[in-house]
Design a protein around this motif. Structure first.
Motif, PDB file in Angstrom:
ATOM      1  N   THR A 233      15.857  15.296  42.444  1.00 37.79           N
ATOM      2  CA  THR A 233      16.675  15.692  41.309  1.00 37.79           C
ATOM      3  C   THR A 233      17.907  14.804  41.257  1.00 37.79           C
ATOM      4  O   THR A 233      18.371  14.299  42.281  1.00 37.79           O
TER       5      THR A 233
ATOM      6  N   THR B  25      11.262  24.364  37.310  1.00 41.90           N
ATOM      7  CA  THR B  25      10.804  25.530  36.551  1.00 41.90           C
ATOM      8  C   THR B  25       9.280  25.639  36.612  1.00 41.90           C
ATOM      9  O   THR B  25       8.728  26.738  36.750  1.00 41.90           O
TER      10      THR B  25
ATOM     11  N   SER C 202      14.787  31.819  28.357  1.00 42.06           N
ATOM     12  CA  SER C 202      15.402  30.516  28.136  1.00 42.06           C
ATOM     13  C   SER C 202      15.869  29.954  29.474  1.00 42.06           C
ATOM     14  O   SER C 202      16.348  30.696  30.332  1.00 42.06           O
TER      15      SER C 202
ATOM     16  N   GLU D 256      18.008  23.279  43.231  1.00 43.43           N
ATOM     17  CA  GLU D 256      18.482  23.608  44.574  1.00 43.43           C
ATOM     18  C   GLU D 256      18.383  25.091  44.887  1.00 43.43           C
ATOM     19  O   GLU D 256      18.291  25.484  46.046  1.00 43.43           O
TER      20      GLU D 256
ATOM     21  N   ILE E 298      27.571  30.617  31.587  1.00 45.20           N
ATOM     22  CA  ILE E 298      27.590  29.319  32.265  1.00 45.20           C
ATOM     23  C   ILE E 298      28.100  28.288  31.270  1.00 45.20           C
ATOM     24  O   ILE E 298      27.610  28.190  30.143  1.00 45.20           O
TER      25      ILE E 298
ATOM     26  N   GLY F  14      17.646  19.740  28.835  1.00 46.16           N
ATOM     27  CA  GLY F  14      17.341  20.528  30.026  1.00 46.16           C
ATOM     28  C   GLY F  14      16.977  19.694  31.238  1.00 46.16           C
ATOM     29  O   GLY F  14      16.660  20.224  32.288  1.00 46.16           O
TER      30      GLY F  14
HETATM   31  C1  7RM Z   1      16.224  25.432  36.218  1.00 47.50           C
HETATM   32  C2  7RM Z   1      16.874  24.085  36.014  1.00 47.50           C
HETATM   33  C3  7RM Z   1      20.155  22.777  36.745  1.00 47.50           C
HETATM   34  C4  7RM Z   1      21.322  22.752  35.801  1.00 47.50           C
HETATM   35  C5  7RM Z   1      22.358  23.784  36.132  1.00 47.50           C
HETATM   36  C6  7RM Z   1      23.004  24.026  34.784  1.00 47.50           C
HETATM   37  C7  7RM Z   1      21.851  23.896  33.824  1.00 47.50           C
HETATM   38  C8  7RM Z   1      20.044  25.658  33.856  1.00 47.50           C
HETATM   39  C9  7RM Z   1      20.903  27.198  32.580  1.00 47.50           C
HETATM   40  C10 7RM Z   1      21.831  26.137  32.705  1.00 47.50           C
HETATM   41  C11 7RM Z   1      23.320  27.262  31.372  1.00 47.50           C
HETATM   42  C12 7RM Z   1      21.275  28.333  31.781  1.00 47.50           C
HETATM   43  N1  7RM Z   1      17.118  23.351  37.121  1.00 47.50           N
HETATM   44  N2  7RM Z   1      21.254  25.193  33.495  1.00 47.50           N
HETATM   45  N3  7RM Z   1      19.815  26.850  33.305  1.00 47.50           N
HETATM   46  N4  7RM Z   1      23.032  26.174  32.105  1.00 47.50           N
HETATM   47  N5  7RM Z   1      22.499  28.316  31.201  1.00 47.50           N
HETATM   48  N6  7RM Z   1      20.453  29.371  31.601  1.00 47.50           N
HETATM   49  O1  7RM Z   1      17.132  23.713  34.900  1.00 47.50           O
HETATM   50  O2  7RM Z   1      18.079  21.554  38.486  1.00 47.50           O
HETATM   51  O3  7RM Z   1      16.952  20.949  36.453  1.00 47.50           O
HETATM   52  O4  7RM Z   1      19.122  21.926  36.314  1.00 47.50           O
HETATM   53  O5  7RM Z   1      20.892  23.077  34.487  1.00 47.50           O
HETATM   54  O6  7RM Z   1      23.949  23.029  34.517  1.00 47.50           O
HETATM   55  O7  7RM Z   1      23.255  23.301  37.110  1.00 47.50           O
HETATM   56  S1  7RM Z   1      17.786  21.878  37.128  1.00 47.50           S
END
Ligand code: 7RM
Length: 634
Positions: free
Chosen positions: A248, A295, A369, A401, A497, A509
């Motif tokens: 990642t 995911t 989501s 992580e 968030i 994403g």
């Molecule tokens: C599952 C995934 C992680 C980063 C994380 C956030 C952002 C993920 C949400 C979100 C706001 C959410 N893993 N993030 N889900 N921000 N609301 N529901 O995406 O390692 O690829 O990314 O994604 O910044 O730190 S990931």
């Protein structure tokens, strides 16, 4: 499914237990699984080194809990429903028994090629059931899989192969994505020119694309499984043995290999899946992610299959043959839980309501989501037009992580609130801290999001570089896991968030390190220096905006910009292609020589009138010309 929380008071009760007695709490969840040997101690940890062990000395194989365990009463129930790229092609259903047999057969084939416990295997495959079979076959024999998203370039692939010293690659001839047929094996061939550890490559035939097969190294999937037994004894693993590595992006140039281990990951992905989505046996669950992302690991394959669920895998894209494809699939397979990313929602929103109208979405019970903050507009559209106003919408916050969902409503149990991930799952102890690491207690506070107590599916290390893991996640705030995200706790105690506070941009994403993109841009011979920032993008959430100082001799600006974009797509992959490139005469630097990204972010966002103080810059005069040339960005 005794661990499914069904009421708000049940949630409050479970949450309290999980904080007061975490070991008792997780021990009870873990007890519902099959262990070859029970653990001696539920948890040992410190966040200094860090050193985290769950279910210490427990012995198990995760695939026994996915496959063998479900044969007795679920053997004939669908485990995977696969919907191919072409709507006219037939869907494929694999029952738990068929999945068991195919996994074992392929596990035996891998063994026959000399792969065993602890060996690393790269999976570079499209969304076909064989990708899940490949994962499970690795887990069956104790090999460590590392999936590389099949849209990554050959050099990204080679970097990952080399970092984990993979012994085998599992791939396909090609990949169907919408109207496109994409070569896959050819990318592997190119990558392998700079890899020395790979002994064999197994190729699943999907598209019939012509490929070169290297004698003694490359084998067809359908050939290697010939004559293999459909029984394969599961390798007994320690709870803390590696299950997989997933690379990642972070704020440095080089992606890190996040390591997850068997026992804790199993317990947490199961628990979170059942509770967040309120899955009931018989439901059809669909997560639209690719298995190349976390995911896909946790909520297409491991979590659902551990729960005995029916998980749908889709090979194609949301807009092929038209923007109604998702909804056509929901109707066709009577999907009950649907989990997607805000970027997909926003992209489909742009087509209006017409593509939805022909389809019956009444099977839907829960919509979800993931991947980035979901803006209110997209939230309402999704809630009103897909969920028809009566499906709980779970906004799930988590990371590669964290291994599993950390903050989310439990569908129908915890009330929704637009654009708020809402509350922590049982066992998760998030806190918001200020810049000094002081906990901001109470409601109406905003700061950096940290987790103060271990949870079973947290990362254990970054592969081959434990110090990097410590530095990145455990050194910013002493005694805390730092997420890299900003968060707000509102007046109701709900978490919202706010997005990354580090040099990571979230494009559709997908995480991209700005440094990683800069390194790729700098590979272009005419680029002298570059700086990359994120900017608000209607569909992608954030777009990639690159500023580059270039040697312009003999090149038009337009050609150069096109070449720079192409360079990045070649080096990292099309997902990293900058949306905009601006050629600049200089970059704003602090006196210590650091690029002042704050200024570039404002320019990229079209807010150059709100630059703030630029007087501390080494070269304040450059700012004017950057603002001036912003109109030439393409
Ligand atoms: C599952 C995934 C992680 C980063 C994380 C956030 C952002 C993920 C949400 C979100 C706001 C959410 N893993 N993030 N889900 N921000 N609301 N529901 O995406 O390692 O690829 O990314 O994604 O910044 O730190 S990931």
């Amino acid at each position: 499914m005794s661990h499914k929380i069904q009421t708000l008071s049940g949630y409050i009760h479970e949450y309290q237990k999980s904080v007061l007695q975490p070991e008792v709490f997780w021990g009870r969840v873990a007890e519902s699984f099959h262990w070859e040997k029970r653990w001696d101690k539920t948890l040992e940890w410190n966040f200094e080194e860090p050193d985290i062990k769950w279910f210490v000395n427990g012995k198990l194989n995760i695939t026994e809990n996915i496959l063998d365990r479900h044969l007795f009463i679920m053997g004939d129930k669908p485990a995977i429903i696969w919907e191919p790229n072409e709507p006219g092609d037939e869907a494929v259903t694999l029952t738990y028994r068929e999945l068991y047999e195919k996994t074992n057969e392929f596990a035996n084939a891998m063994k026959a090629k000399g792969v065993g416990k602890g060996d690393r295997v790269i999976i570079y495959m499209p969304m076909v059931p064989e990708a899940a079979i490949a994962m499970l076959a690795c887990a069956r024999i104790g090999a460590v899989h590392s999936i590389v998203f099949a849209g990554f370039s050959s050099s990204s692939l080679a970097d990952r192969v080399n970092d984990c010293e993979a012994k085998m690659i599992l791939t396909s001839d090609g990949n169907f994505r919408g109207a496109k047929k994409i070569p896959v094996k050819a990318v592997v061939d190119e990558a392998l020119e700079s890899c020395t550890t790979v002994e064999s490559v197994i190729v699943f035939q999907r598209t019939g694309t012509e490929v070169t097969m290297k004698e003694g190294r490359d084998y067809w999937w359908h050939d290697v499984i010939k004559g293999q037994s459909k029984e394969c004894k599961a390798e007994i693993m320690d709870s803390e043995d590696m299950l997989f590595i997933l690379y990642t992006s972070g704020s440095t140039g080089k992606p890190k290999g996040v390591v997850h281990t068997v026992g804790g990951y199993m317990v947490y992905t199961y628990y979170s899946f059942v509770n967040v989505f309120q899955y009931s046996i018989g439901d059809v669950y669909w997560c639209t992610a690719d298995v190349g992302w976390i995911t896909g690991h946790s909520y297409i394959v491991y979590g659902p299959l551990l729960a005995g669920a029916t998980t749908l895998m889709f090979e194609g894209v949301p807009t092929y043959p038209d923007a109604g494809r998702f909804w056509q699939i929901v109707e066709k397979h009577k999907v009950n839980q649907f989990y997607t990313a805000p970027t997909a929602i926003r992209a489909l929103q742009a087509y209006g309501l017409e593509p939805i109208e022909p389809y019956d979405l009444s099977s839907l019970k829960v919509i979800g989501s993931v991947g980035e903050p979901i803006n209110e507009e997209a939230w309402h559209w999704y809630h009103d037009h897909i969920g028809k106003g009566n499906c709980p919408l779970v906004d799930t916050w988590w990371q590669t992580e964290t291994g599993g969902i950390m903050v989310s409503a439990l569908a129908g149990v915890i009330p929704n609130k637009p654009a708020h991930a809402s509350l922590p799952l049982p066992g998760i102890q998030p806190i918001i801290v200020d810049a000094e690491g002081n906990e901001l207690k109470g409601n109406n506070v905003e700061g950096n999001l940290c987790i103060k107590f271990p949870w079973p599916s947290m990362l254990r290390t970054t592969y081959g570089d434990h110090e990097r893991c410590r530095q990145t996640y455990f050194s910013t705030y002493k005694g805390l896991y730092f997420t890299g995200d900003g968060a707000k706790r509102d007046h109701d105690g709900y978490l919202r968030i706010l997005g990354r506070v580090d040099d990571v941009i979230n494009v559709s994403g997908h995480r991209m390190g700005t440094a990683e993109v800069e390194n790729a841009i700098n590979e272009h011979p005419k680029v002298i220096e570059s700086a990359v920032v994120g900017y608000p993008h209607d569909v992608k959430g954030q777009g990639i905006y690159a500023f580059a100082i270039c040697d312009m001799e003999g090149r038009s600006e337009e050609n150069l910009i096109a070449e720079i974009k192409k360079t990045v797509a070649n080096i990292i992959g099309p997902i990293a292609r900058p949306d905009k490139v601006q050629i600049v005469p200089g970059l704003p630097k602090t006196r210590s020589g650091k690029i002042m990204r704050r200024i570039l972010r404002k320019v990229a966002a079209g807010e150059a009138d709100q630059l703030g103080d630029t007087s501390t810059l080494l070269n304040p005069e450059v700012v004017e010309s950057i603002i001036e040339s912003a109109k030439n960005a393409k």
